[in-house]
Design an enzyme around this catalytic site. Structure first.
Site, short mmCIF file in Angstrom:
data_model
loop_
_atom_site.label_atom_id
_atom_site.label_comp_id
_atom_site.label_asym_id
_atom_site.label_seq_id
_atom_site.Cartn_x
_atom_site.Cartn_y
_atom_site.Cartn_z
N LYS A 47 43.32 -1.46 64.21
CA LYS A 47 43.53 -2.09 65.52
C LYS A 47 42.57 -1.47 66.53
O LYS A 47 42.96 -0.72 67.44
CB LYS A 47 44.99 -1.94 65.95
CG LYS A 47 45.96 -2.68 65.04
CD LYS A 47 47.40 -2.47 65.44
CE LYS A 47 48.35 -3.18 64.48
NZ LYS A 47 49.77 -2.95 64.82
N LYS B 186 50.17 -5.75 51.94
CA LYS B 186 51.15 -5.93 53.01
C LYS B 186 52.23 -6.93 52.58
O LYS B 186 52.17 -7.52 51.50
CB LYS B 186 50.43 -6.43 54.27
CG LYS B 186 49.28 -5.55 54.71
CD LYS B 186 49.75 -4.32 55.45
CE LYS B 186 50.13 -4.66 56.86
NZ LYS B 186 50.54 -3.47 57.65
N ASP C 28 57.50 0.70 56.31
CA ASP C 28 57.32 -0.10 57.52
C ASP C 28 58.59 -0.18 58.35
O ASP C 28 59.63 -0.66 57.89
CB ASP C 28 56.88 -1.52 57.14
CG ASP C 28 56.53 -2.36 58.34
OD1 ASP C 28 55.83 -1.86 59.24
OD2 ASP C 28 56.98 -3.52 58.40
#
Length: 292
Positions: free
Chosen positions: A146, A178, A230
């Site tokens: 990011k 992911k 996560d």
């Protein structure tokens, strides 16, 4: 003559080609077609000036090689004396660079040089704040992808200046599976089987899991090298560490804030990744003061 590489963090590499390319893009953007028409109109040719780049807050400095490269790109007659180098911790009011030479070039370079130092020192300073909260634990703080488009190498270098570590630089570094990959591929077992069949012997495989049952499936498969946990709460992270038993590297991700970092580190995970290091770092306050 001092070179940009002489101001790099001695423990972190940044390609001279990346420095040169970033500076060229930034100057092309700022100079446009006619150059600095304000300095051309108001400053007589041949005028000399001295300036000091000053930190207006305390923190960890980064980006000095880019500031120097910006100045040198605009005039080979500019002389710079560095009082610190990248990764140094500076105090508010501390002089960072002393600059002398053609006034037009110094004034033209001012904003671009400060933009580099302000942006990268902001990333380094925020990273150092995160790292400080891991003291006494094994956990490492990592950045993510990011980043500002076109500035990834610089921002990831700044993370290293702040004592952090880099996650992937790009999609070609490692396999990171992911939740959407898992959904499309048909489940944890299927996606790991395909990934392992494709991966070269030096390519690591990390997979994201949302639940402890998914973690158990990953551990039973024996096909992953690391697991991204996560958005798990602290109790779940502790249980994940227990279940793992040191077999795979565990990375906490999602909800990793400055306030939560110490508690996450105490769970025993190996890594925590925080996109905020690069996407939300405040600008480091610095200025260029002319001394005629």
């Amino acid at each position: 003559m001092m070179t940009p590489t002489s101001l790099l963090n001695p423990d972190a590499f940044l390609s001279p080609l990346a420095i040169e390319a970033a500076v060229q893009r930034a100057l092309d953007e700022d100079l446009g077609r006619a150059g600095d028409i304000t300095s051309l109109a108001t400053i007589p040719d041949g005028t000399k000036a001295e300036a000091v780049l000053v930190a207006r807050q305390s923190g960890v400095v980064a980006g000095l090689p880019l500031a120097l490269a910006t100045l040198q790109q605009l005039s080979p007659d500019i002389e710079v004396r560095a009082h610190v180098r990248d990764a140094a911790r500076v105090a508010r009011g501390q002089q960072v660079l002393t600059i002398s030479g053609p006034a037009r070039a110094i004034l033209t370079a001012e904003r671009t040089a400060l933009n580099f130092v302000g942006r990268l020192s902001g990333v380094a300073t925020l990273t150092a704040d995160y790292v400080a909260r891991t003291e006494g634990t094994k956990m490492r703080i990592c950045c993510t992808r990011k980043t500002t488009p076109g500035l990834r190498a610089l921002e990831k270098y700044a993370v290293r200046c702040g004592g952090g570590f880099n996650h992937r630089f790009g999609l070609d570094d490692a396999i990171l599976i992911k939740d959407n990959h898992i959904a499309v591929a048909g489940g944890v077992g299927a996606v790991l089987t395909r990934a392992r069949a494709h991966a070269g012997h030096l390519v690591k495989i990390e997979i994201e899991v949302d639940t402890l049952s998914q973690l158990r499936e990953v551990l039973d498969s024996g096909l992953a090298d690391a697991v991204l946990l996560d958005n798990m709460d602290l109790a779940t992270l502790r249980e994940a560490v227990r279940l793992n038993g040191g077999r795979l590297a565990l990375e906490a991700s999602g909800g990793v804030t400055l306030e939560s970092t110490a508690a996450i580190a105490a769970t025993g995970v190996d890594y925590a990744s925080a996109g905020a290091l690069t996407h939300s770092a405040p600008n480091f306050d610095c200025a260029l003061d002319i001394e005629m």
